[in-house]
Design a protein around this motif. Structure first.
Motif, PDB file in Angstrom:
ATOM      1  N   LEU A  49       0.830  -1.200   0.000  1.00 56.82           N
ATOM      2  CA  LEU A  49       0.000   0.000   0.000  1.00 56.82           C
ATOM      3  C   LEU A  49       0.866   1.251   0.000  1.00 56.82           C
ATOM      4  N   TYR A  52       2.117   1.640  -3.470  1.00 57.28           N
ATOM      5  CA  TYR A  52       1.003   2.084  -4.310  1.00 57.28           C
ATOM      6  C   TYR A  52       0.736   3.575  -4.096  1.00 57.28           C
ATOM      7  N   GLN A  53       0.728   4.020  -2.836  1.00 59.31           N
ATOM      8  CA  GLN A  53       0.485   5.429  -2.535  1.00 59.31           C
ATOM      9  C   GLN A  53       1.584   6.309  -3.132  1.00 59.31           C
ATOM     10  N   GLN A  54       2.841   5.826  -3.086  1.00 57.13           N
ATOM     11  CA  GLN A  54       3.945   6.576  -3.689  1.00 57.13           C
ATOM     12  C   GLN A  54       3.746   6.707  -5.192  1.00 57.13           C
ATOM     13  N   LYS A  56       0.978   6.499  -6.832  1.00 56.40           N
ATOM     14  CA  LYS A  56      -0.180   7.359  -7.070  1.00 56.40           C
ATOM     15  C   LYS A  56       0.187   8.837  -6.887  1.00 56.40           C
ATOM     16  N   ALA A  57       0.990   9.139  -5.862  1.00 55.63           N
ATOM     17  CA  ALA A  57       1.414  10.519  -5.622  1.00 55.63           C
ATOM     18  C   ALA A  57       2.288  11.038  -6.758  1.00 55.63           C
TER      19      ALA A  57
END
Length: 180
Positions: A49, A52-54, A56-57
């Protein structure tokens, strides 16, 4: 006779309770193993996660952002005062990836060719750094060729004496299974 009967009854009860105790211990051990597996899976999910967040950012996930790419290049050209910068972004293509990638996840690359006039070699490095920092895709520099383009500059006339011709892959990731 009553004592022997009582001993046999106690022995039978002890045997039954020993079996129940062993079964309870086995069940406890299975539950502890299951709990450890769940904790490990939770840790893996948290790690994935975070990645994934990285991504997405950094705007690497999802559709390609050609308009943002053009805006970033225009902004870099203006901020760095690059006199002659031309680029062309080719059609997006599916990148062959390694087996074992997650199902439904596809990697795409749009090749960008950049022709750029430079006053100094560091102008190219700054351009590439600014491009990567813009965060609209993962920028993978495939190659850059730098050549001299002119004669020595006169004292009052500062003009670009170097040219860079670069091939850069703009990589985006599409997760078909993700809910948007």
């Amino acid at each position: 006779a009553a004592g022997i009967a009582l001993m046999r009854l106690a022995d039978g009860t002890l045997r039954v309770e020993s079996e129940r105790f062993a079964a309870a211990q086995a069940e406890r051990r299975q539950n502890a193993e299951r709990l450890a597996r769940i904790a490990e899976e939770e840790r893996e999910v948290k790690e994935k996660l975070a990645v994934y967040q990285q991504l997405k950012a950094l705007n690497i996930l999802g559709e390609e952002r050609r308009l943002e790419w053009a805006d970033a290049i225009t902004r870099i050209r203006t901020q760095r005062e690059l006199l002659d910068l031309r680029y062309r972004v080719e059609r997006q293509q599916l990148v062959n990836s390694l087996p074992g990638k997650p199902a439904g996840v596809e990697f795409y690359a749009s090749t960008m060719r950049v022709d750029l006039a430079l006053l100094h070699e560091e102008d190219l490095l700054r351009f590439l750094s600014d491009l990567r920092a813009s965060g609209n895709a993962y920028y993978s520099v495939r190659k850059c060729v730098m050549t001299r383009s002119g004669t020595a500059a006169a004292a009052l006339n500062i003009s670009p004496r170097l040219r860079a011709d670069c091939t850069i892959d703009l990589i985006t990731i599409m997760d078909r299974a993700a809910k948007t």
